[in-house]
Design an enzyme around this catalytic site. Structure first.
Site, PDB file in Angstrom:
ATOM      1  N   HIS A 192       0.861  -1.388  -0.074  1.00  0.00           N
ATOM      2  CA  HIS A 192       0.098  -0.004  -0.040  1.00  0.00           C
ATOM      3  C   HIS A 192       0.872   1.085   0.165  1.00  0.00           C
ATOM      4  O   HIS A 192       0.433   2.260  -0.506  1.00  0.00           O
ATOM      5  CB  HIS A 192      -0.987  -0.066   1.260  1.00  0.00           C
ATOM      6  CG  HIS A 192      -1.984  -0.914   0.875  1.00  0.00           C
ATOM      7  ND1 HIS A 192      -2.289  -2.288   1.359  1.00  0.00           N
ATOM      8  CD2 HIS A 192      -3.369  -0.700   0.118  1.00  0.00           C
ATOM      9  CE1 HIS A 192      -3.076  -2.863   0.653  1.00  0.00           C
ATOM     10  NE2 HIS A 192      -3.917  -1.953  -0.161  1.00  0.00           N
ATOM     11  N   GLU A 435     -10.130 -11.431  -4.699  1.00  0.00           N
ATOM     12  CA  GLU A 435      -8.924 -11.603  -4.387  1.00  0.00           C
ATOM     13  C   GLU A 435      -8.241 -12.504  -3.581  1.00  0.00           C
ATOM     14  O   GLU A 435      -6.986 -12.402  -2.969  1.00  0.00           O
ATOM     15  CB  GLU A 435      -8.561 -10.182  -3.678  1.00  0.00           C
ATOM     16  CG  GLU A 435      -9.362  -9.600  -2.308  1.00  0.00           C
ATOM     17  CD  GLU A 435      -9.211  -8.273  -1.889  1.00  0.00           C
ATOM     18  OE1 GLU A 435      -8.297  -7.659  -2.334  1.00  0.00           O
ATOM     19  OE2 GLU A 435      -9.822  -7.778  -1.112  1.00  0.00           O
ATOM     20  N   ASP A 459      -3.916  -8.472  -4.033  1.00  0.00           N
ATOM     21  CA  ASP A 459      -3.872  -9.747  -3.084  1.00  0.00           C
ATOM     22  C   ASP A 459      -4.261 -11.078  -3.666  1.00  0.00           C
ATOM     23  O   ASP A 459      -3.730 -12.052  -3.203  1.00  0.00           O
ATOM     24  CB  ASP A 459      -5.196  -9.430  -2.311  1.00  0.00           C
ATOM     25  CG  ASP A 459      -4.859  -8.424  -0.971  1.00  0.00           C
ATOM     26  OD1 ASP A 459      -3.829  -8.672  -0.483  1.00  0.00           O
ATOM     27  OD2 ASP A 459      -5.609  -7.510  -0.784  1.00  0.00           O
TER      28      ASP A 459
HETATM   29  C1  PEP Z   1      -5.943  -5.789  -4.465  1.00  0.00           C
HETATM   30  O1  PEP Z   1      -5.900  -6.588  -3.538  1.00  0.00           O
HETATM   31  O2  PEP Z   1      -5.703  -5.755  -5.755  1.00  0.00           O
HETATM   32  C2  PEP Z   1      -6.735  -4.432  -3.928  1.00  0.00           C
HETATM   33  C3  PEP Z   1      -7.351  -3.532  -5.309  1.00  0.00           C
HETATM   34  O3  PEP Z   1      -6.796  -4.006  -2.820  1.00  0.00           O
HETATM   35  P1  PEP Z   1      -5.730  -3.556  -1.860  1.00  0.00           P
HETATM   36  O4  PEP Z   1      -4.506  -3.301  -2.926  1.00  0.00           O
HETATM   37  O5  PEP Z   1      -6.288  -2.284  -1.242  1.00  0.00           O
HETATM   38  O6  PEP Z   1      -5.625  -4.463  -0.939  1.00  0.00           O
HETATM   39 MG    MG Z   2      -6.776  -6.267  -1.535  1.00  0.00          MG
END
Ligand code: PEP
Ligand code: MG
Length: 572
Positions: A192, A435, A459
């Site tokens: 993130h 995911e 994920d």
């Molecule tokens: C992901 O997991 O691809 C997603 C869009 O959610 P995040 O990156 O916030 O976990």
């Molecule tokens: Mg995610």
């Protein structure tokens, strides 16, 4: 002669500027009194932090690559030496005892004394050791607190932020500062922290390992976010070369502006939907400016990371969701319900001692356990749905019960709102994130109960390949082209098409222009990405010939490893 460091490039072009090395010493240091009987405990807390800091340095020392610059070993041994010095390790004991104060405050006072002494030194080499003392105490503060960094304002217009680590919560705070570029020692490509870095559209390089130890305050550095390279103290020839690269990049960015108003249609006339991912309500301005046809993912949990102490109330959330819905001028806005846990941990959740947070109470699981938190958010979302086209998206689904229970909560809250006479969209759509491999493999069953799905590849790749997305030591295995990933994507997209329900993708794969043709070939027609990526992906779409791309699908599905997929992609 400059030093070249290699890490993971997050994009954003090239920056040339001066380092601003941030440390935890710049955080507001808490000061509180302690009872006399708690003094021994406070002293052992301080000693434990020293031990942890020493351990960290020794591990770093053990992992110095063979060809690393000699300065690195010298810095680390100096830092270990400082950590063994009684002025840092023993004097704070005396302060804790004499003033009955917390360990952080004792360390801060001792640091102030040491820095004042450094300021009086005339000899330049010794005076420069001041920043080593700051870096070492930084480690101790970090070990003591584990707090988020409060970003200091940039010291010059061309300041480049140099930090050991920035958590997603730190990054949210950085959204309001104006750095030229930034670099960190740790972080994976789809962490993130990386996603937020990309959303700022600044040159950034993560996972440099030793940048914070090697770079001095105010030193001239080049950050090449495209190739993941940082050059410290470059010579004139290197500067000239990078200035040229910088202007090439700026020219390519300007050229992209020409397609800002172009419809995202392939050469053979198929319309593609391009949506934006946002983290905070104000991000909608950038999404609109880059031509997004709506918001495909609003990561609402960032509202919960902004304030360390208080959760946003129902009214505060309502205001934020309403602001997003209204500012998108009738375009649909997909708001993801709270996806906390894993690396996005607010202060009130820090106590959790989950042995493996990525497999623990995260996303919808946390919401199922903390129903009050979830229901407050659903109320705010439903109330805001009267002011625009809001759709709901549930993260981390692995079990159909999570959908059933979410629907039950939604129906109950709708009844409450109706009884209170408050307006809401009774037909609000409910979507789910795909995911977790279990949800991808059984997506047909999920789609019977959901209105749409959105694939979270960050994920999905992490769980399919068993690769922690935040751990740069295994980032080489986080490969979107692994055949297992390709098969799951193909299955999810074709199943949704067969059932006739919309499928989008909102993971980082959707915003990677190098993967646009692959995703189009696999049948994806809705892409949601950081606003900064929209035009780059649109360029690929305008150049794409879908009929030709689709012919490659059988070969793509037969590919036995990522390299085989890569070879096929090169011809697409
Ligand atoms: C992901 O997991 O691809 C997603 C869009 O959610 P995040 O990156 O916030 O976990
Ligand atoms: Mg995610």
């Amino acid at each position: 002669m400059g030093i070249t460091l290699h890490g993971i490039g997050i994009g954003g072009g090239v920056a040339i500027g001066h380092a601003h090395v941030i440390s935890h010493n710049e955080i507001e240091i808490a000061h509180y009194g302690i009872a006399e009987e708690d003094v021994p405990q406070e002293i052992s807390r301080f000693d434990a932090a020293i031990r942890l800091a020493r351990q960290e340095l020794e591990t770093l020392w053990g992992s110095i690559p063979e060809h690393a610059p000699a300065e690195l070993g010298a810095f680390l041994s100096l830092h270990i030496m400082l950590l063994n010095d009684h002025t840092l390790t023993a004097e704070p004991h005396l302060i804790i005892e004499a003033q009955r104060c917390n360990a952080e405050w004792a360390l801060k006072q001792q640091l102030d004394i040491l820095l004042a002494q450094f300021d009086e030194i005339e000899e330049e080499y010794l005076r420069e050791r001041r920043s080593d003392v700051i870096q070492v105490t930084d480690r101790i503060f970090k070990a003591l607190a584990g707090h988020h960094i409060q970003p200091p304002a940039p010291s010059r217009p061309d300041s480049i932020l140099v930090a050991h680590d920035l958590s997603p919560a730190d990054m949210v705070l950085f959204k309001d500062t104006h750095y030229f570029a930034f670099i960190t020692d740790v972080g994976g490509p789809t962490s993130h922290t990386a996603i937020l870095a990309r959303s700022l559209d600044l040159p950034a390089v993560l996972a440099l390992r030793h940048a914070q130890a090697l770079i001095r305050e105010d030193e001239l550095i080049i950050v090449d976010g495209i190739n993941g390279v940082v050059i410290v103290d470059p010579d004139e020839q290197v500067l000239v070369e990078y200035r040229a690269r910088q202007s090439d990049w700026q020219a390519s960015q300007r050229a992209l502006q020409d397609i800002r108003y172009a419809h995202p249609v392939t050469r053979d006339g198929v319309e593609i939907e391009l949506l934006a991912n946002i983290e905070l309500p104000d991000d909608t301005a950038l999404a609109l400016a880059q031509g997004a046809a709506g918001i495909g993912l609003f990561r609402s949990e960032f509202l919960f990371l902004r304030d360390e102490d208080d959760l946003p109330t129902e009214d505060e959330q309502f205001d934020a969701y309403r602001q997003v819905a209204e500012s998108m001028q009738g375009h649909a806005v997909v708001i993801r319900t709270i996806d906390l846990g894993k690396d996005k941990i607010p202060k009130w959740q820090e106590e959790s001692d989950s042995p493996n947070p990525a497999l623990g109470l995260t996303g919808i699981r946390l919401c199922m356990a903390e129903t009050q938190l979830f229901r407050t958010q659903l109320r705010a979302l439903l109330r805001a749905s009267a002011y625009g086209k809001i759709k709901l998206l549930v993260p981390m689904l692995s079990n159909l019960n999570e959908v059933r229970q979410t629907r039950r909560h939604l129906e109950e809250i709708k009844e409450q709102l109706a009884a209170e006479g408050l307006p809401f969209d009774a037909e609000i759509e409910l979507g789910g994130m795909i995911e977790v491999p279990a949800a991808a493999l059984t997506v047909g069953a999920f789609l019977k109960q959901l209105d749409f799905v959105s694939i979270g590849t960050n994920d999905l790749i992490q769980y399919t390949l068993a690769v922690d997305r935040n751990d740069d030591a295994v980032s080489y295995l986080h490969d979107p082209l692994h055949p297992a990933v390709i098969h799951l994507l193909h299955h999810v997209i074709t199943t949704a098409d067969r059932i006739g329900k919309p499928v989008a993708m909102c993971g980082e794969m959707a915003g990677d222009p190098q993967l646009t043709t692959l995703l189009l070939a696999l049948g994806l027609r809705r892409f949601s990405m950081l606003p900064a990526q929209l035009l780059k992906v649109k360029r690929r779409i305008l150049d794409a010939d879908l009929e030709r791309l689709q012919q490659a699908v059988p070969a793509l599905l037969l590919a036995e490893d990522a390299n085989a997929v890569r070879t096929l992609l090169a011809d697409l």
